[in-house]
Scaffold this active site. Sequence first.
Site, mmCIF file in Angstrom:
data_model
loop_
_atom_site.group_PDB
_atom_site.id
_atom_site.type_symbol
_atom_site.label_atom_id
_atom_site.label_comp_id
_atom_site.label_asym_id
_atom_site.label_seq_id
_atom_site.Cartn_x
_atom_site.Cartn_y
_atom_site.Cartn_z
ATOM 1 N N THR A 183 0.807 -1.218 0.000
ATOM 2 C CA THR A 183 0.000 0.000 0.000
ATOM 3 C C THR A 183 0.837 1.264 0.000
ATOM 4 O O THR A 183 0.303 2.354 -0.068
ATOM 5 C CB THR A 183 -0.911 0.053 1.240
ATOM 6 O OG1 THR A 183 -0.084 -0.094 2.385
ATOM 7 C CG2 THR A 183 -1.953 -1.018 1.206
ATOM 8 N N THR A 204 4.048 -4.910 3.897
ATOM 9 C CA THR A 204 4.733 -5.112 5.182
ATOM 10 C C THR A 204 4.610 -6.535 5.724
ATOM 11 O O THR A 204 5.455 -6.959 6.501
ATOM 12 C CB THR A 204 4.182 -4.150 6.253
ATOM 13 O OG1 THR A 204 2.767 -4.312 6.338
ATOM 14 C CG2 THR A 204 4.516 -2.712 5.923
ATOM 15 N N ASP A 205 3.565 -7.277 5.313
ATOM 16 C CA ASP A 205 3.312 -8.575 5.954
ATOM 17 C C ASP A 205 4.510 -9.517 5.880
ATOM 18 O O ASP A 205 4.898 -10.105 6.877
ATOM 19 C CB ASP A 205 2.093 -9.251 5.312
ATOM 20 C CG ASP A 205 0.796 -8.786 5.937
ATOM 21 O OD1 ASP A 205 0.828 -7.772 6.661
ATOM 22 O OD2 ASP A 205 -0.241 -9.436 5.707
ATOM 23 N N LYS A 218 8.261 -8.037 11.951
ATOM 24 C CA LYS A 218 7.031 -7.265 12.159
ATOM 25 C C LYS A 218 6.382 -7.767 13.443
ATOM 26 O O LYS A 218 6.002 -8.935 13.530
ATOM 27 C CB LYS A 218 6.087 -7.455 10.967
ATOM 28 C CG LYS A 218 4.828 -6.596 11.044
ATOM 29 C CD LYS A 218 3.947 -6.772 9.801
ATOM 30 C CE LYS A 218 2.732 -5.863 9.876
ATOM 31 N NZ LYS A 218 1.864 -5.961 8.698
#
Lengths: 443, 591
Positions: A101, A176-177, A254
């Site tokens: 995103t 980011t995942d 993360k």
Amino acid sequence: MKEGCLMYSSKLQERLKSKGIDIGDRIKVAGPGGEFTGFLMPRPHYGDSDILVIKLSSGYNVGLKVDSIELIEKSKASPKPASSEERIKNGHLSILGCGGTIASRIEYKTGAVYPSISASELRQSFPALKRWAVNSRQIFSLFSEDMNASHWRLLADAIDEEIKGGSNGIVVMHGTDTMTYTSSAISFMIQNPPVPIVFVGAQRSSDRPSSENEMNILNSAYTASKDFAEVSVCMHATTNDDYCHVHRGTRVRKMHTSRRDAFHSIDSDPLFSVDYRTETFKPLSEYRKRAPVSEMNISKKMNDNVALIYSHPNIKPSLISKLDDYDGVVFIGTGLGHLPANAFDDKSVRSVLEPVKALIDSGIPVVMSSQCINGRLCMRVYTSGRLLMDIGVIGDGMDWTPETAYTKLCWVLGQTKDMKKIKEMMVTDYVGEICPRSGTQIV
Amino acid sequence: MKIGIEIHQRLDTNKLFCGCPSAQSDEGKPDLLMSRRLHPVVSEMGEIDEASMAEKSKDRVFEYQVFQKHDCLVEMDEEPPGRMNMEALRIGLQMAKELQATPVDEVQPMRKMVIDGSNTSGFQRTAIVALNGCLESSKGTIHITTIAIEEESAGIISNEEGKATYRLDRLGIPLIEITTDPDIKDGAHLFEVAEKIGMMLRATGKVARGLGTIRQDVNISTDGGARVEIKGAQDLKMLPQYLEIEVKRQTALVSVLAELRARKVLPISSKPIDATEIFKSSKAKIIEGGLKSGASVLAMNLPRHKGLLGREIQPGKRYGTELSDYSKRAGVKGIIHSDENLEKYPISQDELKKLAKKLDMGEQDSFVLVIAPKEQAETALSFVLERANMDFVPGETRRANPDATTTYLRPLPGKARMYPETDVPPIPITTDFLKSVEKGESLDEKRKRLEKILNKEMAGTMLKSRNLHLFEKLVASGADPTLAATTLENTLVSLRREGIELTDPEKTLGELFEEYKKGAFVKAAIPEMLKGMAKGARVEAVLKVYRLQRITGDMLDQLVKENYYDMTAIMQKFRLQVDPQEVAELVKKKK
């Protein structure tokens, strides 16, 4: 008929088609609540596909069941994103897009998501990028959870090309995942790069005024211009829009589903704190400086036939046996690096020791990591760990994250099939994935 | 002239998109501070909203105070919103029934871009729940354009150059927004409509009470003027004044425009000129201080403006104030202009002469000055020039000031600031759901019911009162309606004037009326009882300490005898402890 109309029911699609109405057209509708004019909007994927979504003149969208629909005016075509731009030859900043995103633009009229990745679009979205000569390209555009080893390969090829094309620093925009899987994979594939390779993402999508994408991108571009040359991840350091941390690509994880400061260096300090606004680039750990391109080791081969298994109470030995068509298995064990091995020989326990041994005996390397995330594997302390070590499970003494253990095994299996060599390579530190000393950072 | 109104009322449910309570924190000290920046984004139609761009040019940092009991990661913009609070939606639909509006078939949550920092996300979540309603009034039918449910913004604490501070406890409280068509005729009518909608909202029994829980935005457009939205009027009684002053303001602006046209002033092509040198030994504090911190003094000639900048267009505010308000978009404090009393700064005659020469000013020309870092001052003067060149009365969003004047906030927002909230799925309004929405009592029904238990005047007062909900609760638990109404509307008001406030009126009054029913004290003792109870004392303790126990039966008999059956004397001495009727009967018996 444009794509967006397809989200409506076939009955509604027919009605719209017969009137020549497409998404974005100005229409007049009438229903029990009266008459309304507005723009036809695409439908979200969920909900009642017989309900028409209309944008009123106030800008509000409403969902209405309507009796009649009339076309007032066709929409004007929206400008298409620019396709190709002249490329800069040398000393440029390379921005590579993998999706996510961070720099995508939603075309609500059609519901399509465009990566806004051309250099001019990037400059438009982030005016402060003007200080660097930017070459940009989209490698692919995927949600990061959809990526696999073939995408790591595509990205490694692109980075390789950029470096050989004289790039002065590389920024990789990524969802980011699974960003830290990719950052660790690239760390093994491209070792000792001559320039920084900086992964960046955003936890708040770019369609929000509060998106932290701008600060992250500018800080990663700033980092990519510095005298530093490792694969790294640059993300918000705190909940504030104040500065970023640059983390080593093999040690970062993360740690939160949604916060801006979700990325942390595990068992170690970040490499830098960075703020392009104040031109701060403060080292927090030892790091590798830029070096001639001749020092670079590229070994892009990856074996993607590797499983990553989370151990849990009630895990069935039969699950382990079913892993025999993999070329390698990484466990995320409990505590110091354990799996149920029935050290007390208790009848009520289901041990996985036998099936794990069977895997290893058949030539499938089995690697350990810990659910604790923080801390070192100390498999020699308890009987369970010793039993696992005895049958050949690799990992005692390692402090790698599960993700890094995983990408490392993929990479090692891409380099060799020899079990002895595999074991040796797994426990050798290549790119900071194993620290000889345990950090005293507070978890 | 066209007048419409938007009414925003806070609802008494949890927050709209998370489980946090809707109460505001009493604590002054926040648990956490965080700082953020915002930037405008393109709307779904591919445009950027003008109002948002105007805000962006300020390039500010926003500091947020977080209160852990009242805020979670949703308010911090660190977690996507949850699903919409269905209770809030239900209240919206209840009002739709009341106002005969048609519910939408599917509620589409939207984002309304607001980048002044009042929302951590940079947008306010809002959704239309019903359309096309109507309301009868003394001057004809008022059409209700929309009924929407939206999020309350964060409360502002301070707004300095380059930085604004907000507290997050208020952010996300649900609001119902009721918007009328411009069918309102005049100030009195405006008051009537606003009051009526306010009463309908309170009649639902599910709205928040207290200061600031209801706000009115007034939309006015005048002939020859423009559409102006006045935001945030809290006092209903002042609405006609806002209207009056705004009409005068627009009329004055039209006459300034006429003068500018007659003088053939527009368009103006002046450029900012650096006048720092002229003021380097200025005695004016504002200039001296500015220069010390590295600011420049920039000046600009406004040709043939003499007398116009000083023309009053609102009480205490001049045409120069309009220009000054625009300059503030650049984050400066304002401007100094030549129609002001310049001695108050002071700016010397010598400085003025030099400035006139530097700006090449003619007799009829005016100047404006800005003191700020050079680039910022240039931006500020470009905004002044933008306003000065407007050959029309600009459409604006203006803030309602407590003195009934208004201040420029930003251009009118357009539809470009609305785009879908993709994190919240649309909510279907099914027939079953609509059936489950109780209509509740209509305002007329409520009035009739109140008139059965109160006299007509008191019923009318209660209907308009913010205490209506509490009144109903007290009566339901057995309090005498008239006593409850007078205590709420008179006694508590007098006590408040003395500075006495009940921390938990519902609990205190509940106890008070229960003890009263038992005959523990007389009606006349209520104000004294409340004074004691406001300090946190229990009923029995207050009765003892203040000597308020009712004297009745044999004891009263004795007391009447001792006072020789003198009613006046008894009442003078024991007013707070005896029931006058009981005394009168004893006196009468003797005679």
